[in-house]
Motif scaffolding. Structure first.
Motif, PDB file in Angstrom:
ATOM      1  N   ALA A  12       0.834  -1.202   0.000  1.00 22.36           N
ATOM      2  CA  ALA A  12       0.000   0.000   0.000  1.00 22.36           C
ATOM      3  C   ALA A  12       0.872   1.257   0.000  1.00 22.36           C
ATOM      4  O   ALA A  12       0.576   2.233  -0.694  1.00 22.36           O
ATOM      5  CB  ALA A  12      -0.921   0.005   1.210  1.00 22.36           C
ATOM      6  N   HIS A  13       1.975   1.237   0.748  1.00 16.26           N
ATOM      7  CA  HIS A  13       2.842   2.400   0.788  1.00 16.26           C
ATOM      8  C   HIS A  13       3.688   2.526  -0.478  1.00 16.26           C
ATOM      9  O   HIS A  13       4.115   3.628  -0.839  1.00 16.26           O
ATOM     10  CB  HIS A  13       3.742   2.357   2.025  1.00 16.26           C
ATOM     11  N   LEU A  14       3.938   1.424  -1.157  1.00 17.72           N
ATOM     12  CA  LEU A  14       4.682   1.502  -2.415  1.00 17.72           C
ATOM     13  C   LEU A  14       3.896   2.271  -3.473  1.00 17.72           C
ATOM     14  O   LEU A  14       4.476   2.864  -4.376  1.00 17.72           O
ATOM     15  CB  LEU A  14       5.006   0.099  -2.938  1.00 17.72           C
ATOM     16  N   LYS A  15       2.585   2.264  -3.340  1.00 17.51           N
ATOM     17  CA  LYS A  15       1.749   2.969  -4.301  1.00 17.51           C
ATOM     18  C   LYS A  15       1.764   4.481  -4.090  1.00 17.51           C
ATOM     19  O   LYS A  15       1.214   5.219  -4.884  1.00 17.51           O
ATOM     20  CB  LYS A  15       0.312   2.450  -4.228  1.00 17.51           C
ATOM     21  N   GLN A  16       2.415   4.962  -3.030  1.00 19.92           N
ATOM     22  CA  GLN A  16       2.468   6.396  -2.763  1.00 19.92           C
ATOM     23  C   GLN A  16       3.412   7.124  -3.708  1.00 19.92           C
ATOM     24  O   GLN A  16       3.404   8.343  -3.773  1.00 19.92           O
ATOM     25  CB  GLN A  16       2.873   6.658  -1.316  1.00 19.92           C
TER      26      GLN A  16
ATOM     27  N   THR B 105      10.104   3.504  -7.792  1.00 16.63           N
ATOM     28  CA  THR B 105       9.623   2.885  -9.020  1.00 16.63           C
ATOM     29  C   THR B 105      10.165   1.463  -9.085  1.00 16.63           C
ATOM     30  O   THR B 105      11.274   1.197  -8.619  1.00 16.63           O
ATOM     31  CB  THR B 105      10.094   3.661 -10.260  1.00 16.63           C
ATOM     32  N   PRO B 106       9.411   0.547  -9.659  1.00 11.98           N
ATOM     33  CA  PRO B 106       9.895  -0.844  -9.711  1.00 11.98           C
ATOM     34  C   PRO B 106      11.118  -0.961 -10.613  1.00 11.98           C
ATOM     35  O   PRO B 106      11.193  -0.333 -11.662  1.00 11.98           O
ATOM     36  CB  PRO B 106       8.718  -1.624 -10.273  1.00 11.98           C
ATOM     37  N   ALA B 107      12.086  -1.767 -10.177  1.00 14.17           N
ATOM     38  CA  ALA B 107      13.275  -2.038 -10.983  1.00 14.17           C
ATOM     39  C   ALA B 107      12.866  -3.026 -12.061  1.00 14.17           C
ATOM     40  O   ALA B 107      12.363  -4.102 -11.777  1.00 14.17           O
ATOM     41  CB  ALA B 107      14.391  -2.605 -10.126  1.00 14.17           C
ATOM     42  N   VAL B 108      13.073  -2.665 -13.304  1.00 12.42           N
ATOM     43  CA  VAL B 108      12.636  -3.487 -14.422  1.00 12.42           C
ATOM     44  C   VAL B 108      13.777  -4.409 -14.838  1.00 12.42           C
ATOM     45  O   VAL B 108      14.874  -3.961 -15.147  1.00 12.42           O
ATOM     46  CB  VAL B 108      12.207  -2.604 -15.616  1.00 12.42           C
ATOM     47  N   ASP B 109      13.494  -5.703 -14.807  1.00  8.79           N
ATOM     48  CA  ASP B 109      14.451  -6.702 -15.265  1.00  8.79           C
ATOM     49  C   ASP B 109      14.072  -7.045 -16.703  1.00  8.79           C
ATOM     50  O   ASP B 109      13.053  -7.690 -16.939  1.00  8.79           O
ATOM     51  CB  ASP B 109      14.404  -7.938 -14.365  1.00  8.79           C
ATOM     52  N   GLU B 110      14.878  -6.587 -17.649  1.00  8.29           N
ATOM     53  CA  GLU B 110      14.552  -6.749 -19.067  1.00  8.29           C
ATOM     54  C   GLU B 110      14.415  -8.224 -19.456  1.00  8.29           C
ATOM     55  O   GLU B 110      13.556  -8.589 -20.250  1.00  8.29           O
ATOM     56  CB  GLU B 110      15.611  -6.069 -19.934  1.00  8.29           C
TER      57      GLU B 110
ATOM     58  N   TRP C 229      12.875  -2.224  -5.917  1.00  9.12           N
ATOM     59  CA  TRP C 229      12.373  -0.916  -6.291  1.00  9.12           C
ATOM     60  C   TRP C 229      13.519   0.068  -6.238  1.00  9.12           C
ATOM     61  O   TRP C 229      14.457  -0.084  -5.454  1.00  9.12           O
ATOM     62  CB  TRP C 229      11.264  -0.482  -5.322  1.00  9.12           C
ATOM     63  N   ILE C 230      13.441   1.098  -7.036  1.00  6.45           N
ATOM     64  CA  ILE C 230      14.459   2.140  -7.058  1.00  6.45           C
ATOM     65  C   ILE C 230      13.853   3.380  -6.419  1.00  6.45           C
ATOM     66  O   ILE C 230      12.822   3.885  -6.860  1.00  6.45           O
ATOM     67  CB  ILE C 230      14.898   2.440  -8.503  1.00  6.45           C
TER      68      ILE C 230
ATOM     69  N   HIS D 259      13.319   7.223  -5.449  1.00  2.55           N
ATOM     70  CA  HIS D 259      13.495   8.475  -6.171  1.00  2.55           C
ATOM     71  C   HIS D 259      14.671   9.235  -5.565  1.00  2.55           C
ATOM     72  O   HIS D 259      15.039   9.028  -4.407  1.00  2.55           O
ATOM     73  CB  HIS D 259      12.221   9.300  -6.107  1.00  2.55           C
ATOM     74  N   ARG D 260      15.261  10.080  -6.337  1.00  3.48           N
ATOM     75  CA  ARG D 260      16.504  10.748  -5.961  1.00  3.48           C
ATOM     76  C   ARG D 260      16.387  11.506  -4.635  1.00  3.48           C
ATOM     77  O   ARG D 260      17.271  11.413  -3.791  1.00  3.48           O
ATOM     78  CB  ARG D 260      16.920  11.710  -7.073  1.00  3.48           C
ATOM     79  N   THR D 261      15.290  12.229  -4.433  1.00  3.51           N
ATOM     80  CA  THR D 261      15.165  13.020  -3.209  1.00  3.51           C
ATOM     81  C   THR D 261      15.059  12.119  -1.979  1.00  3.51           C
ATOM     82  O   THR D 261      15.640  12.409  -0.941  1.00  3.51           O
ATOM     83  CB  THR D 261      13.936  13.936  -3.288  1.00  3.51           C
ATOM     84  N   VAL D 262      14.328  11.027  -2.092  1.00  2.25           N
ATOM     85  CA  VAL D 262      14.186  10.105  -0.972  1.00  2.25           C
ATOM     86  C   VAL D 262      15.533   9.442  -0.676  1.00  2.25           C
ATOM     87  O   VAL D 262      15.943   9.314   0.477  1.00  2.25           O
ATOM     88  CB  VAL D 262      13.108   9.043  -1.265  1.00  2.25           C
ATOM     89  N   TYR D 263      16.256   9.059  -1.727  1.00  4.30           N
ATOM     90  CA  TYR D 263      17.563   8.435  -1.562  1.00  4.30           C
ATOM     91  C   TYR D 263      18.543   9.411  -0.889  1.00  4.30           C
ATOM     92  O   TYR D 263      19.251   9.048   0.052  1.00  4.30           O
ATOM     93  CB  TYR D 263      18.113   7.985  -2.921  1.00  4.30           C
ATOM     94  N   ASN D 264      18.550  10.664  -1.345  1.00  2.66           N
ATOM     95  CA  ASN D 264      19.445  11.663  -0.747  1.00  2.66           C
ATOM     96  C   ASN D 264      19.097  11.896   0.717  1.00  2.66           C
ATOM     97  O   ASN D 264      19.993  12.055   1.562  1.00  2.66           O
ATOM     98  CB  ASN D 264      19.388  12.975  -1.520  1.00  2.66           C
ATOM     99  N   HIS D 265      17.818  11.929   1.033  1.00  5.03           N
ATOM    100  CA  HIS D 265      17.392  12.123   2.423  1.00  5.03           C
ATOM    101  C   HIS D 265      17.862  10.960   3.296  1.00  5.03           C
ATOM    102  O   HIS D 265      18.366  11.168   4.398  1.00  5.03           O
ATOM    103  CB  HIS D 265      15.871  12.269   2.485  1.00  5.03           C
ATOM    104  N   ARG D 266      17.735   9.730   2.803  1.00 10.31           N
ATOM    105  CA  ARG D 266      18.213   8.568   3.567  1.00 10.31           C
ATOM    106  C   ARG D 266      19.722   8.616   3.737  1.00 10.31           C
ATOM    107  O   ARG D 266      20.233   8.280   4.807  1.00 10.31           O
ATOM    108  CB  ARG D 266      17.783   7.272   2.878  1.00 10.31           C
ATOM    109  N   CYS D 267      20.455   9.050   2.707  1.00  6.63           N
ATOM    110  CA  CYS D 267      21.917   9.175   2.823  1.00  6.63           C
ATOM    111  C   CYS D 267      22.288  10.209   3.881  1.00  6.63           C
ATOM    112  O   CYS D 267      23.195   9.985   4.690  1.00  6.63           O
ATOM    113  CB  CYS D 267      22.535   9.557   1.479  1.00  6.63           C
ATOM    114  N   GLU D 268      21.583  11.347   3.868  1.00  5.66           N
ATOM    115  CA  GLU D 268      21.850  12.391   4.864  1.00  5.66           C
ATOM    116  C   GLU D 268      21.579  11.882   6.269  1.00  5.66           C
ATOM    117  O   GLU D 268      22.358  12.168   7.205  1.00  5.66           O
ATOM    118  CB  GLU D 268      20.993  13.617   4.581  1.00  5.66           C
TER     119      GLU D 268
END
Length: 163
Positions: A14-18, A22-27, A121-122, A124-133
């Motif tokens: 349910a929270h992933l839908k927020q 984004t889902p990591a696509v395995d070609e 899942w990958i 988003h850049r802002t969420v990733y940067n916030h977790r790094c901080e």
């Protein structure tokens, strides 16, 4: 945290839908699923063609049997009438049995077309940067706490003040 390392945490669907990832696509998996879908469609098409041919063949055989039955009825109606009655009832039950598997096979084809959900899942850049901080801040606070533990102030004088 380096760019190559993977960060993970549990999130419910349910929270992933927020929309924070984004889902990591395995070609390869997508290509395999598409190929499987095409195979299933081809199998369904071939089955339909085969069933149509068999139905046409049965109809032709019934027409031929119908002509033979008319000839037999005119020659003798005693036991032949009962045999024809019994044949008709078994043919109708066999047709019902043949109809049932086709509906089951179509339901199995539709259930196999459901795409599996992505397990990776990958962010988003802002969420990733916030977790790094947050991780860097936690590391700084830990280092600061270690420094305070190791820091030693001069002790207070223990002797008398008069000399």
């Amino acid at each position: 945290m380096s760019k190559d390392s993977k960060d993970w945490f549990y999130v419910c669907t349910a929270h992933l839908k927020q929309g924070f990832a984004t889902p990591a696509v395995d070609e390869a998996a997508v290509a395999a699923a598409e190929k499987e879908r095409q195979k299933q469609a081809e199998i369904a098409r071939v089955k339909a063609e085969y069933e149509a041919k068999q139905k046409a063949k049965r109809d032709k055989a019934k027409d031929d049997d119908g002509k033979d039955k008319d000839e037999k009825k005119s020659s003798g109606a005693g036991i032949g009438g009962w045999i024809n009655y019994l044949k008709g009832s078994t043919e109708s039950s066999s047709q019902d049995d043949k109809a049932k598997p086709t509906t089951a096979s179509t339901s199995s084809v539709t259930s196999s077309n459901v795409a599996p959900e992505s397990k990776e899942w990958i962010l988003h850049r802002t969420v990733y940067n916030h977790r790094c901080e947050l991780k860097q801040q936690a590391a700084r606070e830990k280092a600061k706490a270690e420094q305070w533990k190791q820091l030693q102030f001069p002790s207070a004088p223990t002797g008398s003040l008069s000399k």
